[in-house]
Motif scaffolding. Structure first.
Motif, mmCIF file in Angstrom:
data_model
loop_
_atom_site.group_PDB
_atom_site.id
_atom_site.type_symbol
_atom_site.label_atom_id
_atom_site.label_comp_id
_atom_site.label_asym_id
_atom_site.label_seq_id
_atom_site.Cartn_x
_atom_site.Cartn_y
_atom_site.Cartn_z
ATOM 1 N N VAL A 122 -21.300 59.758 -9.542
ATOM 2 C CA VAL A 122 -20.661 58.458 -9.754
ATOM 3 C C VAL A 122 -19.150 58.566 -9.602
ATOM 4 O O VAL A 122 -18.500 57.702 -8.999
ATOM 5 C CB VAL A 122 -21.043 57.896 -11.134
ATOM 6 C CG1 VAL A 122 -20.253 56.628 -11.439
ATOM 7 C CG2 VAL A 122 -22.532 57.598 -11.204
ATOM 8 N N PHE A 123 -18.572 59.635 -10.128
ATOM 9 C CA PHE A 123 -17.128 59.840 -10.000
ATOM 10 C C PHE A 123 -16.723 59.949 -8.527
ATOM 11 O O PHE A 123 -15.723 59.346 -8.107
ATOM 12 C CB PHE A 123 -16.713 61.098 -10.756
ATOM 13 C CG PHE A 123 -15.285 61.500 -10.515
ATOM 14 C CD1 PHE A 123 -14.251 60.855 -11.170
ATOM 15 C CD2 PHE A 123 -14.973 62.523 -9.631
ATOM 16 C CE1 PHE A 123 -12.926 61.216 -10.946
ATOM 17 C CE2 PHE A 123 -13.654 62.893 -9.399
ATOM 18 C CZ PHE A 123 -12.637 62.232 -10.065
ATOM 19 N N VAL A 124 -17.485 60.710 -7.749
ATOM 20 C CA VAL A 124 -17.157 60.885 -6.334
ATOM 21 C C VAL A 124 -17.236 59.551 -5.595
ATOM 22 O O VAL A 124 -16.332 59.197 -4.807
ATOM 23 C CB VAL A 124 -18.096 61.931 -5.695
ATOM 24 C CG1 VAL A 124 -17.912 61.962 -4.178
ATOM 25 C CG2 VAL A 124 -17.839 63.304 -6.277
ATOM 26 N N VAL A 125 -18.289 58.777 -5.852
ATOM 27 C CA VAL A 125 -18.454 57.496 -5.164
ATOM 28 C C VAL A 125 -17.347 56.520 -5.551
ATOM 29 O O VAL A 125 -16.725 55.872 -4.691
ATOM 30 C CB VAL A 125 -19.842 56.897 -5.479
ATOM 31 C CG1 VAL A 125 -19.952 55.478 -4.940
ATOM 32 C CG2 VAL A 125 -20.943 57.771 -4.882
ATOM 33 N N VAL A 126 -17.082 56.401 -6.845
ATOM 34 C CA VAL A 126 -16.045 55.469 -7.303
ATOM 35 C C VAL A 126 -14.676 55.878 -6.773
ATOM 36 O O VAL A 126 -13.877 55.025 -6.347
ATOM 37 C CB VAL A 126 -16.036 55.398 -8.842
ATOM 38 C CG1 VAL A 126 -14.830 54.600 -9.346
ATOM 39 C CG2 VAL A 126 -17.317 54.756 -9.347
ATOM 40 N N THR A 127 -14.387 57.170 -6.773
ATOM 41 C CA THR A 127 -13.100 57.637 -6.261
ATOM 42 C C THR A 127 -12.952 57.330 -4.779
ATOM 43 O O THR A 127 -11.881 56.892 -4.320
ATOM 44 C CB THR A 127 -12.944 59.148 -6.504
ATOM 45 O OG1 THR A 127 -13.054 59.417 -7.913
ATOM 46 C CG2 THR A 127 -11.607 59.645 -6.005
ATOM 47 N N ALA A 128 -14.017 57.550 -4.012
ATOM 48 C CA ALA A 128 -13.961 57.268 -2.570
ATOM 49 C C ALA A 128 -13.762 55.775 -2.305
ATOM 50 O O ALA A 128 -12.952 55.387 -1.458
ATOM 51 C CB ALA A 128 -15.234 57.776 -1.893
ATOM 52 N N VAL A 129 -14.500 54.946 -3.016
ATOM 53 C CA VAL A 129 -14.368 53.492 -2.817
ATOM 54 C C VAL A 129 -12.983 53.014 -3.242
ATOM 55 O O VAL A 129 -12.343 52.209 -2.546
ATOM 56 C CB VAL A 129 -15.465 52.756 -3.609
ATOM 57 C CG1 VAL A 129 -15.233 51.246 -3.564
ATOM 58 C CG2 VAL A 129 -16.846 53.084 -3.045
ATOM 59 N N ALA A 130 -12.491 53.519 -4.394
ATOM 60 C CA ALA A 130 -11.163 53.110 -4.855
ATOM 61 C C ALA A 130 -10.083 53.544 -3.866
ATOM 62 O O ALA A 130 -9.133 52.794 -3.599
ATOM 63 C CB ALA A 130 -10.887 53.707 -6.240
ATOM 64 N N ALA A 131 -10.212 54.744 -3.300
ATOM 65 C CA ALA A 131 -9.232 55.207 -2.315
ATOM 66 C C ALA A 131 -9.265 54.338 -1.058
ATOM 67 O O ALA A 131 -8.205 54.019 -0.492
ATOM 68 C CB ALA A 131 -9.502 56.670 -1.957
ATOM 69 N N ALA A 132 -10.468 53.963 -0.629
ATOM 70 C CA ALA A 132 -10.575 53.099 0.550
ATOM 71 C C ALA A 132 -9.956 51.730 0.294
ATOM 72 O O ALA A 132 -9.246 51.178 1.144
ATOM 73 C CB ALA A 132 -12.038 52.961 0.954
ATOM 74 N N VAL A 133 -10.212 51.167 -0.874
ATOM 75 C CA VAL A 133 -9.654 49.851 -1.210
ATOM 76 C C VAL A 133 -8.136 49.912 -1.309
ATOM 77 O O VAL A 133 -7.422 49.048 -0.787
ATOM 78 C CB VAL A 133 -10.270 49.333 -2.526
ATOM 79 C CG1 VAL A 133 -9.545 48.066 -2.988
ATOM 80 C CG2 VAL A 133 -11.749 49.046 -2.341
ATOM 81 N N HIS A 134 -7.609 50.946 -1.962
ATOM 82 C CA HIS A 134 -6.159 51.083 -2.079
ATOM 83 C C HIS A 134 -5.515 51.294 -0.709
ATOM 84 O O HIS A 134 -4.422 50.761 -0.444
ATOM 85 C CB HIS A 134 -5.818 52.239 -3.012
ATOM 86 C CG HIS A 134 -6.201 51.986 -4.430
ATOM 87 N ND1 HIS A 134 -6.332 52.993 -5.369
ATOM 88 C CD2 HIS A 134 -6.497 50.832 -5.093
ATOM 89 C CE1 HIS A 134 -6.693 52.471 -6.525
ATOM 90 N NE2 HIS A 134 -6.794 51.173 -6.386
ATOM 91 N N GLY A 135 -6.172 52.069 0.156
ATOM 92 C CA GLY A 135 -5.641 52.272 1.504
ATOM 93 C C GLY A 135 -5.599 50.974 2.292
ATOM 94 O O GLY A 135 -4.625 50.689 2.992
ATOM 95 N N TRP A 136 -6.641 50.163 2.171
ATOM 96 C CA TRP A 136 -6.656 48.868 2.866
ATOM 97 C C TRP A 136 -5.574 47.948 2.327
ATOM 98 O O TRP A 136 -4.905 47.228 3.091
ATOM 99 C CB TRP A 136 -8.029 48.218 2.685
ATOM 100 C CG TRP A 136 -8.120 46.865 3.325
ATOM 101 C CD1 TRP A 136 -8.374 46.562 4.625
ATOM 102 C CD2 TRP A 136 -7.931 45.604 2.649
ATOM 103 N NE1 TRP A 136 -8.366 45.212 4.819
ATOM 104 C CE2 TRP A 136 -8.101 44.592 3.632
ATOM 105 C CE3 TRP A 136 -7.664 45.244 1.340
ATOM 106 C CZ2 TRP A 136 -7.989 43.234 3.317
ATOM 107 C CZ3 TRP A 136 -7.551 43.899 1.020
ATOM 108 C CH2 TRP A 136 -7.713 42.912 1.995
ATOM 109 N N GLN A 137 -5.356 47.964 1.015
ATOM 110 C CA GLN A 137 -4.313 47.131 0.423
ATOM 111 C C GLN A 137 -2.925 47.559 0.894
ATOM 112 O O GLN A 137 -2.062 46.717 1.159
ATOM 113 C CB GLN A 137 -4.405 47.188 -1.100
ATOM 114 C CG GLN A 137 -5.633 46.485 -1.672
ATOM 115 C CD GLN A 137 -5.749 46.644 -3.170
ATOM 116 O OE1 GLN A 137 -5.110 47.516 -3.770
ATOM 117 N NE2 GLN A 137 -6.565 45.818 -3.797
ATOM 118 N N ARG A 138 -2.699 48.877 1.006
ATOM 119 C CA ARG A 138 -1.400 49.347 1.487
ATOM 120 C C ARG A 138 -1.161 48.952 2.936
ATOM 121 O O ARG A 138 -0.062 48.553 3.313
ATOM 122 C CB ARG A 138 -1.293 50.865 1.322
ATOM 123 C CG ARG A 138 -1.097 51.321 -0.124
ATOM 124 C CD ARG A 138 -0.669 52.779 -0.156
ATOM 125 N NE ARG A 138 -1.689 53.644 0.432
ATOM 126 C CZ ARG A 138 -2.653 54.232 -0.253
ATOM 127 N NH1 ARG A 138 -2.754 54.036 -1.553
ATOM 128 N NH2 ARG A 138 -3.523 55.021 0.352
#
Length: 302
Positions: A255-271
């Motif tokens: 769960v940590f790996v999945v949430v971290t990957a999704v959060a990184a993708a979302v933050h990258g798209w926002q940037r």
């Protein structure tokens, strides 16, 4: 047949909920203070208490509470001194705890590797009614302390000196927090084992920090995630016939790996969206000089 028809599974699920609530409630303060591995060290000390219970014929859970609490107080006193000598003392305490547990369990008349393995890696499906009562009482005490005094605990975790100047009993709260960590290890050792309990205290908190904003939201998210992971791992271990402690921890890591990957993708798209230049607004047409010329009715001399 539903798993709720089995008494041992009902006890296992209740124990999973208790651990799911208490582990991140203490772990969030350890993470804030960058002391994530303290829970693992206290687990080593608690193992000596378990072995002492087998040796004396007392409840291993209760003896583990006493020994782990004493060890946690010693850890806090050593930590407050700091320095290289403190790190060495902590290492001696942690490794001495697990070595003492192995030695004492070998001397116990009814001890053995099977008894010890259940506490090392968890044995959720063998939780007894007496274990559940002790776990429930200890879990309530931990939650009352960690949730009821969260404002003070939050203060000492972020700025201990300012909290001391403000009149907060820093030394007492530090000792009580260490004892709460010891109690949490004892509560969780039947579910995930003393060698894996630190993972359940840290991983749900680290996962919630990826998406939550604010201390209260992180605490609530970590507790909810921990309960969900503990219940899912307990049910999965029943159907797959695998160790419950390992199932819960592996699921928490996934769960940590999945949430971290999704959060990184979302933050990258926002940037990228924020850095993308905005489309310039269309310029207003230049005024027509002929149309702008005043009419004769308003011009003097005509």
């Amino acid at each position: 047949m539903s798993i709720l028809h089995y008494d041992f599974m009902v006890r296992a699920l209740i124990a999973a909920v208790l651990v799911g609530l208490t582990a991140p409630a203490v772990g969030i303060y350890l993470v804030q203070r960058r002391m994530s591995l303290v829970g693992d060290g206290i687990g080593h000390i608690a193992l000596t208490g378990v072995a002492l219970g087998f040796l004396t014929g007392q409840s291993p859970v209760l003896s583990a509470v006493v020994v782990a609490a004493l060890g946690a107080v010693a850890v806090e006193l050593i930590r407050s001194r700091g320095g290289a000598s403190g790190d060495v003392a902590l290492s001696l305490l942690f490794y001495g705890g697990i070595a003492g547990g192995v030695l004492l369990i070998s001397l116990a008349p009814n001890g053995g590797n099977n008894n010890l393995l259940g506490y090392l890696f968890g044995s959720l499906l063998t939780t007894r009614p007496s274990d559940l009562i002790v776990m429930g009482v200890l879990a309530v005490a931990v939650l009352l302390f960690t949730v009821g005094l969260r404002s003070w605990l939050f203060a000492i975790c972020h700025d201990e000196e300012f909290a001391r100047v403000s009149g907060v009993p820093v030394r007492l709260l530090n000792i009580l927090l260490a004892v709460s960590a010891a109690v949490t290890v004892t509560v969780a050792m039947r579910v995930v084992g003393v060698l894996l309990v630190s993972a359940l205290m840290v991983i749900p908190v680290a996962t919630a920090q990826q998406v939550a904003r604010g201390f209260a939201a992180t605490l609530a998210g970590a507790m909810g995630l921990s309960v969900a992971v503990a219940l899912t791992g307990a049910v999965g271990s029943f159907y797959l016939d695998v160790p419950s402690g390992a199932s819960i921890v592996v699921l928490a890591v996934l769960v940590f790996v999945v949430v971290t990957a999704v959060a990184a993708a979302v933050h990258g798209w926002q940037r990228r969206a924020a850095a993308r230049p905005s489309r310039p607004a269309p310029e207003a047409p230049a005024p027509d000089p002929v149309a702008a010329e005043p009419t004769g009715a308003g011009v003097p001399g005509r």
